[in-house]
Motif scaffolding. Structure first.
Motif, PDB file in Angstrom:
ATOM      1  N   ASP A  75      38.871  33.724  42.364  1.00 10.82           N
ATOM      2  CA  ASP A  75      38.230  33.889  41.053  1.00 10.82           C
ATOM      3  C   ASP A  75      37.099  32.894  40.839  1.00 10.82           C
ATOM      4  O   ASP A  75      36.000  33.270  40.403  1.00 10.82           O
ATOM      5  N   GLU A  76      37.354  31.620  41.153  1.00  9.19           N
ATOM      6  CA  GLU A  76      36.306  30.612  40.983  1.00  9.19           C
ATOM      7  C   GLU A  76      35.151  30.853  41.951  1.00  9.19           C
ATOM      8  O   GLU A  76      33.984  30.726  41.586  1.00  9.19           O
ATOM      9  N   LYS A  77      35.481  31.180  43.183  1.00 11.32           N
ATOM     10  CA  LYS A  77      34.430  31.430  44.167  1.00 11.32           C
ATOM     11  C   LYS A  77      33.572  32.627  43.765  1.00 11.32           C
ATOM     12  O   LYS A  77      32.349  32.628  43.938  1.00 11.32           O
ATOM     13  N   LEU A  78      34.217  33.649  43.204  1.00 13.37           N
ATOM     14  CA  LEU A  78      33.477  34.851  42.814  1.00 13.37           C
ATOM     15  C   LEU A  78      32.513  34.577  41.666  1.00 13.37           C
ATOM     16  O   LEU A  78      31.443  35.183  41.600  1.00 13.37           O
ATOM     17  N   ARG A 101      38.011  38.980  52.716  1.00 14.79           N
ATOM     18  CA  ARG A 101      38.477  39.494  51.418  1.00 14.79           C
ATOM     19  C   ARG A 101      37.435  39.238  50.327  1.00 14.79           C
ATOM     20  O   ARG A 101      37.167  40.111  49.488  1.00 14.79           O
ATOM     21  N   LEU A 102      36.830  38.058  50.333  1.00 10.72           N
ATOM     22  CA  LEU A 102      35.793  37.751  49.355  1.00 10.72           C
ATOM     23  C   LEU A 102      34.592  38.676  49.506  1.00 10.72           C
ATOM     24  O   LEU A 102      34.004  39.125  48.516  1.00 10.72           O
ATOM     25  N   PHE A 133      29.608  33.113  43.404  1.00 13.61           N
ATOM     26  CA  PHE A 133      28.957  34.156  44.196  1.00 13.61           C
ATOM     27  C   PHE A 133      28.107  35.059  43.306  1.00 13.61           C
ATOM     28  O   PHE A 133      26.980  35.421  43.661  1.00 13.61           O
ATOM     29  N   ARG A 134      28.636  35.436  42.159  1.00 11.89           N
ATOM     30  CA  ARG A 134      27.887  36.337  41.270  1.00 11.89           C
ATOM     31  C   ARG A 134      26.607  35.686  40.772  1.00 11.89           C
ATOM     32  O   ARG A 134      25.585  36.348  40.600  1.00 11.89           O
ATOM     33  N   GLU A 135      26.655  34.381  40.529  1.00 12.24           N
ATOM     34  CA  GLU A 135      25.437  33.670  40.142  1.00 12.24           C
ATOM     35  C   GLU A 135      24.439  33.644  41.302  1.00 12.24           C
ATOM     36  O   GLU A 135      23.240  33.863  41.107  1.00 12.24           O
ATOM     37  N   ALA A 136      24.924  33.375  42.507  1.00 13.94           N
ATOM     38  CA  ALA A 136      24.035  33.388  43.674  1.00 13.94           C
ATOM     39  C   ALA A 136      23.427  34.767  43.882  1.00 13.94           C
ATOM     40  O   ALA A 136      22.232  34.897  44.180  1.00 13.94           O
ATOM     41  N   THR A 178      32.835  40.976  46.623  1.00 14.11           N
ATOM     42  CA  THR A 178      31.436  40.834  46.204  1.00 14.11           C
ATOM     43  C   THR A 178      30.614  42.077  46.516  1.00 14.11           C
ATOM     44  O   THR A 178      29.613  42.345  45.853  1.00 14.11           O
ATOM     45  N   GLY A 179      31.023  42.804  47.553  1.00 17.86           N
ATOM     46  CA  GLY A 179      30.229  43.952  47.990  1.00 17.86           C
ATOM     47  C   GLY A 179      29.045  43.568  48.849  1.00 17.86           C
ATOM     48  O   GLY A 179      28.220  44.417  49.188  1.00 17.86           O
ATOM     49  N   LEU A 180      28.952  42.288  49.224  1.00 20.03           N
ATOM     50  CA  LEU A 180      27.861  41.844  50.082  1.00 20.03           C
ATOM     51  C   LEU A 180      28.076  42.323  51.518  1.00 20.03           C
ATOM     52  O   LEU A 180      29.206  42.398  51.997  1.00 20.03           O
TER      53      LEU A 180
END
Length: 255
Positions: A119-122, A192-193, A125-128, A197-199
């Motif tokens: 959750d924190e990493k996402l 999994r991340l 990631f969304r900001e990046a 993210t869909g990246l």
């Protein structure tokens, strides 16, 4: 110890100039240069820039570089270099001061080490992803679980006590409490991340390989042998059978 306190004591600027740090830096820069392909019109974000080892080098090559760093001690070192880098104090989870779709390449080499759980990493990631142009590239770095198991658990003979405290499970996966500075991952966690993210992965590589395990040996090598070691890691950075064995992995992702 807080993150601010840790980096006030930890000489991050020195780390990437040691021999084991130079392996990580040299290999990482090779991949960054491949992505940039000499195009000086590309804008770069160094998100979690530390003391600016990458920011300053890329700015000196003529690239437009913006650096964001959370820790005050690192910011002071970065600012003291008087490089042509746009510097912002900020948290990777909230870079509201940067506009959407601005950067061609985002170097994301520090924050994910210290953010706990998906959750924190996402959030970061969304900001990046928000500030990186569509079709742009994000290089996301992680600290690896097995490296910590071998160096901090077995080498320091702490494995039994950590398992009894449920900080390491029976599969030798580290479960860092929220007040722990680092969060350690495996390739399965990274995959999994990416799904969340869909990246799209372009490639994944180990910037340091066995160098962190070989600090004494690297320091004792002749300069000729050390340069051959760097060549070895450049040659083997993407080998699937060696991924995850080093202290870091870098995932190269298309936004």
């Amino acid at each position: 110890m807080t993150l601010q306190e840790y980096y006030a004591k930890h000489n991050e600027d020195h780390r990437l100039t040691t021999r084991h740090g130079l392996v990580e830096y040299t290999v990482s820069m090779k991949y960054i240069h491949e992505i940039l392909n000499g195009d000086k019109s590309k804008k770069i974000l160094d998100l979690g820039a530390g003391t600016g080892r990458y920011s300053v080098a890329l700015a000196s090559e003529g690239y437009d570089v913006t650096a964001v760093e959370l820790c005050e001690a690192n910011l002071k070192v970065l600012e003291s270099k008087h490089a042509k880098v746009k510097i912002w104090p900020g948290n990777a989870k909230n870079i509201h001061f940067l506009e959407d779709n601005t950067f061609d390449v985002t170097i994301f080499f520090g924050p994910l080490y210290h953010l706990h759980g998906d959750d924190e990493k996402l959030i970061a990631f969304r900001e990046a992803m928000r500030v990186t142009k569509k079709g742009g590239v994000i290089l996301a770095a992680y600290v690896m679980n097995d490296y910590s198991i071998l160096t901090y658990c077995f080498d320091k003979d702490r494995i039994s006590s950590l398992m009894s405290e449920n900080r390491v499970d029976s599969n030798f996966k580290i479960h860092s409490p929220d007040d722990e500075l680092y969060d350690y991952v495996g390739l399965d966690d990274i995959n999994r991340l990416n799904e969340k993210t869909g990246l799209k992965r372009i490639k994944i590589f180990s910037p340091d390989g066995p160098s962190d395990y070989m600090r004494r040996q690297l320091n004792a090598m002749s300069e000729e042998s050390f340069q051959k070691f760097i060549e070895f890691q450049l040659c083997n950075a993407e080998r699937p059978d060696l991924l995850g064995a080093g202290s870091h992995l870098v995932d190269v992702l298309q936004n």
